[in-house]
Design a protein around this motif. Structure first.
Motif, PDB file in Angstrom:
ATOM      1  N   PRO A  83       0.824  -1.214   0.000  1.00  0.00           N
ATOM      2  CA  PRO A  83       0.000   0.000   0.000  1.00  0.00           C
ATOM      3  C   PRO A  83       0.848   1.249   0.000  1.00  0.00           C
ATOM      4  O   PRO A  83       2.020   1.230   0.387  1.00  0.00           O
ATOM      5  CB  PRO A  83      -0.806  -0.129   1.308  1.00  0.00           C
ATOM      6  N   ILE A  84       0.221   2.338  -0.440  1.00  0.00           N
ATOM      7  CA  ILE A  84       0.932   3.618  -0.499  1.00  0.00           C
ATOM      8  C   ILE A  84       1.040   4.179   0.903  1.00  0.00           C
ATOM      9  O   ILE A  84       0.026   4.392   1.594  1.00  0.00           O
ATOM     10  CB  ILE A  84       0.200   4.602  -1.427  1.00  0.00           C
ATOM     11  N   LEU A  85       2.225   4.420   1.372  1.00  0.00           N
ATOM     12  CA  LEU A  85       2.470   4.931   2.725  1.00  0.00           C
ATOM     13  C   LEU A  85       3.129   6.297   2.651  1.00  0.00           C
ATOM     14  O   LEU A  85       3.585   6.722   1.603  1.00  0.00           O
ATOM     15  CB  LEU A  85       3.358   3.947   3.496  1.00  0.00           C
ATOM     16  N   GLY A  86       3.185   6.942   3.805  1.00  0.00           N
ATOM     17  CA  GLY A  86       3.873   8.219   3.889  1.00  0.00           C
ATOM     18  C   GLY A  86       2.993   9.431   3.694  1.00  0.00           C
ATOM     19  O   GLY A  86       3.477  10.558   3.828  1.00  0.00           O
ATOM     20  N   ILE A  87       1.679   9.248   3.383  1.00  0.00           N
ATOM     21  CA  ILE A  87       0.786  10.400   3.223  1.00  0.00           C
ATOM     22  C   ILE A  87       0.278  10.795   4.608  1.00  0.00           C
ATOM     23  O   ILE A  87      -0.458  10.034   5.259  1.00  0.00           O
ATOM     24  CB  ILE A  87      -0.387  10.055   2.296  1.00  0.00           C
ATOM     25  N   GLN A  88       0.670  11.945   5.087  1.00  0.00           N
ATOM     26  CA  GLN A  88       0.290  12.440   6.399  1.00  0.00           C
ATOM     27  C   GLN A  88      -0.321  13.830   6.292  1.00  0.00           C
ATOM     28  O   GLN A  88      -0.045  14.564   5.343  1.00  0.00           O
ATOM     29  CB  GLN A  88       1.506  12.451   7.335  1.00  0.00           C
ATOM     30  N   SER A  89      -1.118  14.184   7.312  1.00  0.00           N
ATOM     31  CA  SER A  89      -1.743  15.503   7.370  1.00  0.00           C
ATOM     32  C   SER A  89      -1.145  16.305   8.500  1.00  0.00           C
ATOM     33  O   SER A  89      -0.842  15.770   9.581  1.00  0.00           O
ATOM     34  CB  SER A  89      -3.261  15.361   7.599  1.00  0.00           C
ATOM     35  N   GLY A  90      -0.915  17.592   8.286  1.00  0.00           N
ATOM     36  CA  GLY A  90      -0.321  18.451   9.303  1.00  0.00           C
ATOM     37  C   GLY A  90      -1.343  19.014  10.283  1.00  0.00           C
ATOM     38  O   GLY A  90      -0.991  19.829  11.147  1.00  0.00           O
ATOM     39  N   LYS A  91      -2.602  18.614  10.187  1.00  0.00           N
ATOM     40  CA  LYS A  91      -3.645  19.148  11.067  1.00  0.00           C
ATOM     41  C   LYS A  91      -3.586  18.478  12.423  1.00  0.00           C
ATOM     42  O   LYS A  91      -3.498  17.254  12.525  1.00  0.00           O
ATOM     43  CB  LYS A  91      -5.018  18.904  10.438  1.00  0.00           C
ATOM     44  N   ASN A  92      -3.622  19.306  13.481  1.00  0.00           N
ATOM     45  CA  ASN A  92      -3.635  18.799  14.846  1.00  0.00           C
ATOM     46  C   ASN A  92      -5.098  18.671  15.278  1.00  0.00           C
ATOM     47  O   ASN A  92      -5.762  19.650  15.637  1.00  0.00           O
ATOM     48  CB  ASN A  92      -2.865  19.740  15.773  1.00  0.00           C
ATOM     49  N   PHE A  93      -5.617  17.463  15.209  1.00  0.00           N
ATOM     50  CA  PHE A  93      -7.033  17.262  15.493  1.00  0.00           C
ATOM     51  C   PHE A  93      -7.376  17.499  16.960  1.00  0.00           C
ATOM     52  O   PHE A  93      -8.482  17.951  17.286  1.00  0.00           O
ATOM     53  CB  PHE A  93      -7.443  15.832  15.095  1.00  0.00           C
ATOM     54  N   ILE A  94      -6.447  17.280  17.857  1.00  0.00           N
ATOM     55  CA  ILE A  94      -6.714  17.480  19.296  1.00  0.00           C
ATOM     56  C   ILE A  94      -6.917  18.958  19.579  1.00  0.00           C
ATOM     57  O   ILE A  94      -7.886  19.374  20.238  1.00  0.00           O
ATOM     58  CB  ILE A  94      -5.570  16.888  20.140  1.00  0.00           C
ATOM     59  N   ASN A  95      -5.987  19.785  19.095  1.00  0.00           N
ATOM     60  CA  ASN A  95      -6.105  21.218  19.332  1.00  0.00           C
ATOM     61  C   ASN A  95      -7.322  21.807  18.605  1.00  0.00           C
ATOM     62  O   ASN A  95      -8.002  22.712  19.120  1.00  0.00           O
ATOM     63  CB  ASN A  95      -4.828  21.935  18.874  1.00  0.00           C
TER      64      ASN A  95
END
Length: 255
Positions: free
Chosen positions: A95-107
């Protein structure tokens, strides 16, 4: 020998030119056609012996064998090599890995909760010890209608009706006053009416006291006459008292 063949037969006495009287034509009403048309207009198609106009089935359209059985869809050619489902991924596929989001969902969630408007709880009431909850707004316990702008204000149609009643009463009073002036009648004041009422009550008490003093046994004609007289006087006084108490305005004729 046949009597009809003899020259002296009785049938020879019937004149040869005799003819049967003509029959009168049968009576036919002139309204027969109109009545028939009216009946056809009112009568519906299914009020006769079955449908009025129904085409008879053709002898050629008879019920055939297996005509009511359900027909199956046409057969499809079976191909054993045709794939039924998408293929399973191979072991070498990753699977394609390494795609991340910079959004801090907790804050982000914490900021939404802090800046958001708190939801007010819905007012409810509990009427049983088991904890059954009901909506308070439609229960009748909240002063909802007394806060309206027109609460306690007399409706316009009632004010209009009161004015009409007042005007009609004034016209009636004027009419009565005019008739009283013509008939030379006098209206009793409240003091005079009260004095007459008290006098009638006093007279009734005196007659009632006299009635109570009668003997128990009424065994003579004079006693019966006296009792009937007292009862008549009491009944008349009660009627007069009831009339005066019922009517607040009383007029009397001037002598």
């Amino acid at each position: 020998m046949d009597p009809t063949c003899s020259s002296e037969s009785i049938y020879n006495l019937i004149p040869s030119d005799f003819k049967e009287p003509p029959q009168l034509p049968r009576y036919i009403s002139i309204f027969k056609t109109s009545v028939k048309d009216d009946m056809q207009k009112v009568k519906t198609a299914m009020k006769t012996m079955g449908p009025a106009k129904l085409e008879l089935p053709s002898p050629k359209d008879f019920l055939k064998k297996h005509s009511k059985e359900k027909t199956l869809p046409p057969k499809k050619k079976f191909d054993r090599n045709e794939p039924k489902k998408p293929p399973v991924p191979l072991r070498t596929d990753h699977p394609i890995l390494g795609i991340q989001s910079g959004k801090n969902f907790i804050n982000t969630n914490a900021a939404d909760v802090i800046m958001g408007v708190a939801k007010r709880p819905k007012p409810i009431y509990v009427d049983k010890r088991t904890g059954d909850k009901h909506d308070l707004e439609f229960s009748g316990l909240v002063p909802k209608y007394i806060n309206k702008k027109d609460y306690g204000v007399t409706p316009e149609y009632i004010c209009k009706r009161n004015e009409e009643v007042k005007k009609a009463q004034e016209e009636y009073d004027d009419y009565i006053q005019e008739n009283l002036r013509k008939a030379s009648m006098k209206r009793l004041s409240d003091e005079e009416r009260e004095a007459v009422l008290q006098g009638l009550k006093k007279n009734w008490e005196e007659v009632h006291k006299e009635f109570q003093s009668l003997s128990v046994f009424i065994d003579s004609i004079p006693k019966k006459i006296r009792k009937q007289k007292l009862e008549k006087e009491m009944k008349q006084l009660e009627h007069d008292i009831g009339v005066i108490e019922k009517h607040k305005v009383i007029y009397i004729a001037n002598k």
